[in-house]
Design an enzyme around this catalytic site. Structure first.
Site, PDB file in Angstrom:
ATOM      1  N   ALA A 102       6.195   0.602  -2.127  1.00  0.00           N
ATOM      2  CA  ALA A 102       4.814   1.070  -2.156  1.00  0.00           C
ATOM      3  C   ALA A 102       4.288   1.320  -3.559  1.00  0.00           C
ATOM      4  O   ALA A 102       4.980   1.872  -4.412  1.00  0.00           O
ATOM      5  CB  ALA A 102       4.703   2.371  -1.362  1.00  0.00           C
ATOM      6  N   MET A 146       1.686   3.564   1.816  1.00  0.00           N
ATOM      7  CA  MET A 146       2.477   3.998   2.970  1.00  0.00           C
ATOM      8  C   MET A 146       3.682   3.115   3.251  1.00  0.00           C
ATOM      9  O   MET A 146       4.567   3.497   4.004  1.00  0.00           O
ATOM     10  CB  MET A 146       1.582   4.036   4.214  1.00  0.00           C
ATOM     11  CG  MET A 146       0.846   5.346   4.351  1.00  0.00           C
ATOM     12  SD  MET A 146      -0.879   5.213   4.787  1.00  0.00           S
ATOM     13  CE  MET A 146      -0.963   3.877   5.899  1.00  0.00           C
ATOM     14  N   LYS A 147       3.729   1.941   2.659  1.00  0.00           N
ATOM     15  CA  LYS A 147       4.817   1.026   2.959  1.00  0.00           C
ATOM     16  C   LYS A 147       6.124   1.507   2.309  1.00  0.00           C
ATOM     17  O   LYS A 147       6.110   2.407   1.465  1.00  0.00           O
ATOM     18  CB  LYS A 147       4.470  -0.389   2.465  1.00  0.00           C
ATOM     19  CG  LYS A 147       3.175  -0.961   3.034  1.00  0.00           C
ATOM     20  CD  LYS A 147       3.141  -1.044   4.558  1.00  0.00           C
ATOM     21  CE  LYS A 147       2.136  -2.040   5.085  1.00  0.00           C
ATOM     22  NZ  LYS A 147       1.105  -1.488   5.975  1.00  0.00           N
ATOM     23  N   VAL A 148       7.240   0.902   2.690  1.00  0.00           N
ATOM     24  CA  VAL A 148       8.532   1.319   2.124  1.00  0.00           C
ATOM     25  C   VAL A 148       8.575   0.956   0.631  1.00  0.00           C
ATOM     26  O   VAL A 148       9.006   1.742  -0.199  1.00  0.00           O
ATOM     27  CB  VAL A 148       9.710   0.659   2.878  1.00  0.00           C
ATOM     28  CG1 VAL A 148      11.036   1.106   2.279  1.00  0.00           C
ATOM     29  CG2 VAL A 148       9.647   1.005   4.369  1.00  0.00           C
ATOM     30  N   ASN A 153       0.846  -1.194   0.000  1.00  0.00           N
ATOM     31  CA  ASN A 153       0.000   0.000   0.000  1.00  0.00           C
ATOM     32  C   ASN A 153       0.884   1.248   0.000  1.00  0.00           C
ATOM     33  O   ASN A 153       2.085   1.173   0.244  1.00  0.00           O
ATOM     34  CB  ASN A 153      -1.045  -0.043   1.126  1.00  0.00           C
ATOM     35  CG  ASN A 153      -0.535   0.439   2.475  1.00  0.00           C
ATOM     36  OD1 ASN A 153       0.427   1.193   2.573  1.00  0.00           O
ATOM     37  ND2 ASN A 153      -1.184  -0.004   3.530  1.00  0.00           N
TER      38      ASN A 153
END
Ligand SMILES: *Cc1c(COP(=O)(O)O)cnc(C)c1O
Length: 380
Positions: free
Chosen positions: A204, A200-202, A198
């Site tokens: 992404a 917000m992930k690193v 998603n």
């Protein structure tokens, strides 16, 4: 002054800049051009649903995580749910997981009808294998650890337990893409491993995306069926399912971002080192265990008077988050009948605070955040 009521300060807060917790704007011109070109290629070939980029991303993720198969899905939540479903989990079964995670972890288990059993955590915020051992019972069907904050769990201990009790491990590696422990990447340990990409992930997408990885061809086939309404050959429905397919456009974006993910991780690790040098004597800071590479999805400190510190940082222009303020077993959806143990998690959940660690921060911002935290505790 408002600040006086929060903490006795040696001096007034210095507001030099607003520091957001995350900044998802894509401003770098070359990165922007590369991403737009990737989307344009999808527009040109027109295979908007399950286009070639999805299969290419699956190959690339499997290779990187040392797995045979990957199945691209619509979200990390889908990934956890479908991984559980592919093992045939059902009502009456129990899955041991952590008590501190984003609620998607428990939901993925519970949506199969199985019962999540919540284990306690260690001071590094990851599941405590000793607690898992205490909770294994006749109904236990799997262990589902979460590599929380981007730090891989104690997979030696969990692996031994799983082997001893003949239980599969499902890794929730949603926060840990690119993390390494004793030379092995996150996502390479479990019978199944789940990722979220998603925004917000690193690692992404620019929307929702996820993946499930495995070496087992039987599980792989079942996951492919489950991903699209339980169908085979696109028509015949052999089991109840939902639509969890990954968008081609997101896969195209992710292929570009995969090439840069190690740079992002290096930047986050540099920021973590800067924080450690500046904060280790005033709060509990996260540290890499021996022979590991944490990716710092969040930089989660443990702090006395956490809520006051959070409010003070806000006044200083520093946005922080508590991930997560409610333990999974204490969420209203679970608290009525939650099974397990979470005494240490209960202690830690009132102390955790995530401070900005995104890759757009430089040393001046890290110094501003650190100075504010030191100020709060009356230090220099
Ligand atoms: C983000 C996350 C998920 C869910 O991923 P989505 O893509 O947002 O559905 C699951 N587990 C953990 C630990 C996460 O951080």
């Amino acid at each position: 002054m408002r600040t006086r009521s929060i903490a006795p300060l040696s001096k007034e807060p210095i507001i030099t800049a607003q520091i957001p917790f995350l900044d998802l704007r894509i401003e770098d011109e070359s990165v922007r051009r590369e991403l737009l070109a990737a989307i344009d290629r999808v527009f040109c070939h027109g295979r908007i649903v399950m286009g070639p980029e999805v299969a290419e991303l699956e190959r690339a993720m499997a290779l990187r995580c040392q797995r045979v198969h990957a199945v691209g899905v619509n979200s990390g939540t889908d990934a956890v749910f479908l991984a559980c479903k592919s093992l045939g989990l059902k009502a009456g079964d129990e899955v041991i997981t952590t008590s501190l995670s984003w609620i998607a972890t428990a939901n993925g288990i519970a949506l199969t009808g199985a019962t999540p059993v919540f284990a306690d955590i260690r001071d590094d915020l990851n599941i405590d294998p000793a607690s898992v051992a205490r909770l294994i019972g006749p109904r236990t069907r799997a262990i589902l650890p979460v590599h929380y904050t981007g730090k891989i769990c104690d997979m030696d201990a969990l692996g031994r337990l799983a082997q001893e009790h003949h239980l599969p491990i499902i890794e929730d590696a949603a926060q840990a893409f690119g993390a390494v422990q004793h030379g092995r990447p996150a996502g390479s340990f479990g019978t199944l491993a789940c990722f979220s990409m998603n925004a917000m992930k690193v690692f992404a997408a620019v929307g929702e995306a996820g993946a499930v990885l495995t070496d087992d061809v039987g599980l792989y086939d079942r996951l492919v069926t489950l991903r699209y309404n339980g169908t085979i050959n696109r028509e015949t429905c052999v089991e109840v399912g939902l639509n969890a397919r990954m968008d081609t456009v997101q896969a195209a974006i992710l292929l570009c971002r995969l090439r840069r993910v190690d740079d992002l991780i290096q930047k986050r690790r540099q920021i973590a080192r800067w924080y450690q040098e500046r904060l280790a004597d005033v709060v509990t800071v996260p540290v890499d265990a021996d022979d590991t590479r944490d990716v710092y999805y969040t930089y989660t400190i443990q702090a006395d008077r956490r809520d006051e510190l959070k409010a003070y940082l806000e006044i200083c222009g520093v946005e922080t988050k508590i991930q997560h303020p409610i333990l999974m077993p204490q969420q209203p959806a679970y608290s009525q009948a939650a099974k397990g143990e979470w005494a240490n998690a209960q202690k830690l959940v009132s102390r955790i605070l995530c401070i900005p660690v995104h890759e757009k921060l430089g040393l001046p911002e890290v110094e501003q955040v650190s100075r504010c935290i030191r100020d709060f505790y009356g230090g220099r």
